[in-house]
Scaffold this motif. Structure first.
Motif, mmCIF file in Angstrom:
data_model
loop_
_atom_site.group_PDB
_atom_site.id
_atom_site.type_symbol
_atom_site.label_atom_id
_atom_site.label_comp_id
_atom_site.label_asym_id
_atom_site.label_seq_id
_atom_site.Cartn_x
_atom_site.Cartn_y
_atom_site.Cartn_z
ATOM 1 N N THR A 231 0.921 -1.153 0.048
ATOM 2 C CA THR A 231 -0.117 -0.126 0.045
ATOM 3 C C THR A 231 0.856 1.156 0.069
ATOM 4 O O THR A 231 2.194 1.246 0.334
ATOM 5 N N ASP A 278 -14.495 4.851 1.108
ATOM 6 C CA ASP A 278 -13.199 4.953 1.224
ATOM 7 C C ASP A 278 -12.888 5.531 2.582
ATOM 8 O O ASP A 278 -11.582 5.853 2.967
ATOM 9 N N PRO A 280 -11.710 6.124 6.163
ATOM 10 C CA PRO A 280 -11.050 5.320 6.927
ATOM 11 C C PRO A 280 -11.796 4.778 8.146
ATOM 12 O O PRO A 280 -11.776 3.781 8.547
ATOM 13 N N GLN A 283 -14.025 2.025 6.885
ATOM 14 C CA GLN A 283 -13.091 0.836 6.553
ATOM 15 C C GLN A 283 -12.673 0.142 7.815
ATOM 16 O O GLN A 283 -12.644 -1.327 7.794
ATOM 17 N N LEU A 284 -12.611 0.626 8.921
ATOM 18 C CA LEU A 284 -12.381 0.061 10.344
ATOM 19 C C LEU A 284 -13.483 -0.823 10.660
ATOM 20 O O LEU A 284 -13.256 -1.921 11.104
ATOM 21 N N ASP A 286 -15.845 -2.124 8.595
ATOM 22 C CA ASP A 286 -15.807 -3.085 7.593
ATOM 23 C C ASP A 286 -14.854 -4.267 7.816
ATOM 24 O O ASP A 286 -14.969 -5.432 7.690
ATOM 25 N N ARG A 287 -13.503 -3.878 7.978
ATOM 26 C CA ARG A 287 -12.597 -4.800 8.397
ATOM 27 C C ARG A 287 -12.775 -5.866 9.484
ATOM 28 O O ARG A 287 -12.580 -6.917 9.392
ATOM 29 N N VAL A 294 -7.370 -4.977 9.324
ATOM 30 C CA VAL A 294 -7.667 -3.981 10.312
ATOM 31 C C VAL A 294 -6.463 -3.131 10.234
ATOM 32 O O VAL A 294 -6.677 -2.007 10.419
ATOM 33 N N ASP A 296 -4.113 -2.401 8.064
ATOM 34 C CA ASP A 296 -4.181 -1.398 6.890
ATOM 35 C C ASP A 296 -4.803 -0.327 7.178
ATOM 36 O O ASP A 296 -4.719 0.933 6.976
ATOM 37 N N SER A 297 -6.190 -0.417 7.733
ATOM 38 C CA SER A 297 -7.121 0.612 8.007
ATOM 39 C C SER A 297 -6.787 1.470 8.991
ATOM 40 O O SER A 297 -6.818 2.640 8.835
ATOM 41 N N GLN A 300 -3.967 3.869 7.475
ATOM 42 C CA GLN A 300 -4.840 4.826 6.830
ATOM 43 C C GLN A 300 -5.668 5.777 7.575
ATOM 44 O O GLN A 300 -5.554 7.067 7.145
ATOM 45 N N TYR A 301 -6.002 5.431 8.679
ATOM 46 C CA TYR A 301 -6.804 6.551 9.662
ATOM 47 C C TYR A 301 -5.661 7.609 10.059
ATOM 48 O O TYR A 301 -5.798 8.613 10.281
#
Length: 398
Positions: A231, A278, A280, A283-284, A286-287, A294, A296-297, A300-301
């Motif tokens: 990433t 998208d 963050p 995404q947390l 969803d992960r 999680v 990776d999320s 990103q956060y």
């Protein structure tokens, strides 16, 4: 493209853009899209063909086909026609192939339009009893070194896959133009490696090998291939903490995007809904439901909110996990603790800001999440070795 022209282009990218990008492609479509996306060169490897077939890249190490014939076929019939000599192509050569006369074959590679070679499949990724048996038969890494040396002699660009200091030193002695640390199979996605080194381990390995490169030949371009780095967050971390000059993606640029796009698009049509946000924070959430990673999320956060107060406990609540478990999982995958990763990221951003003489040290502190300048100054000096004022003065005096 001639070797000298390719090297000039790559060095121009380093001067202007700060780094270069290579793509290992497995089809004409991915080659075309990678070129349009701005890749600086393409690699034609048998691993790419197997990935597109839905197999692991390690399939290229089995007797499913002749590696060099597959690469020549894919390059000349599928890749060249769609990129039309707009981008350099490197040939992934199996140097231990007993069916070819290497000097003649390298000249054939050059005649067919390839700009250079890379040693793949490489013996360096094989270990254990199988490696011992291969070497007893003469199938050694030294044959790959000899191939790199010979390719230099006939004017091909040479990229060397290495996994340790000794291999890097030998490849530099052979005249390799690019040293690329192969960090192992790419993590992530349905076919991704389930066992891989952490980013922290990758960073240490890179610093170890790149130190040899800078000592023996500072002009050799320093790159990495895949492994745990899949990433932008991964590469931001590694660029900031090593002397890496570029990234080569295989699964990162073909398999994972295809998996994600096809899966999400079909699901969207099936359930009459748009693909997931998208954001963050979304995404947390969803992960935690099994949709990806999680860790990776979290990274990103951090990228989106590093200038604000960040607490692992708050993130754990959002992701419906215990802070202890999340902390342990983060350190296991990244190789450093959440606290140290956040500190590294903030200090990296602070260094970027302090290089600008128009911004004050206190403003820099605020922009990376420190309301208390004294605390920021203390942490910065501990991390960098200089106070913020001294660091800024060092750059402003140049």
């Amino acid at each position: 493209m001639e070797k000298e022209q390719v090297i000039r282009q790559l060095r121009a990218q380093l001067h202007v853009n700060g780094h270069i990008i290579g793509a290992s492609v497995g089809s004409g479509m991915t080659a075309k899209l990678a070129t349009l996306g701005g890749a600086d060169f393409l690699m034609v490897l048998s691993a790419g063909k197997y990935r597109i077939m839905g197999r692991s890249s390690f399939a290229s190490y089995f007797c499913y086909g002749n590696n060099n014939e597959q690469v020549m076929e894919m390059g000349t019939r599928e890749i060249f026609p769609v990129v039309r000599n707009r981008i350099p192509l490197l040939f992934g050569i199996m140097a231990t192939d007993p069916t070819i006369q290497m000097y003649d074959y390298l000249n054939q590679i050059k005649t067919n339009g390839f700009s250079g070679i890379v040693n793949f499949p490489t013996v360096s990724l094989i270990d254990g009893n199988f490696r011992i048996a291969l070497e007893q038969e003469g199938n050694t890494y030294n044959r790959e070194i000899a191939t790199i040396r010979l390719a230099n002699h006939i004017g091909l660009l040479t990229m060397a896959f290495v996994t340790n200091r000794e291999e890097a030193e030998k490849m530099l002695n052979a005249g390799a133009d690019v040293i690329c640390i192969h960090l192992g199979l790419t993590k992530g996605g349905l076919l991704g490696a389930k066992k891989f080194i952490s980013l922290g381990e990758a960073k240490n390995l890179m610093n170890d090998i790149f130190a040899v490169c800078k000592q023996k030949n500072p002009d050799a371009i320093r790159m990495i291939y895949a492994g745990p780095a899949t990433t932008l967050s991964d590469m931001h971390y590694l660029y900031k903490n090593t002397d890496c000059q570029g990234y080569i993606g295989g699964s990162t640029f073909d398999r994972i995007p295809i998996e994600t796009s096809v899966l999400e698009t079909v699901k969207a049509f099936k359930h009459h809904s748009e693909p997931s946000s998208d954001n963050p924070v979304h995404q947390l959430i969803d992960r935690n439901r099994g949709k990806g990673n999680v860790v990776d999320s979290i990274r990103q956060y951090i990228e989106a909110h590093y200038m604000e107060p960040i607490q692992l406990g708050d993130i754990a609540l959002i992701a419906h996990m215990s802070p202890t478990y999340l902390s342990s999982r983060f350190k296991k995958e990244i190789g450093v603790s959440f606290t140290n990763y956040l500190l590294d990221y903030r200090m990296g951003k602070a260094k970027e800001l302090l290089k600008n003489r128009l911004i004050s040290c206190k403003e820099s502190a605020c922009k990376v999440g420190y309301g208390d300048y004294i605390q920021f100054s203390k942490m910065f000096k501990k991390h960098v070795g200089l106070s913020p004022k001294d660091y800024q003065a060092m750059y402003n005096n140049h």
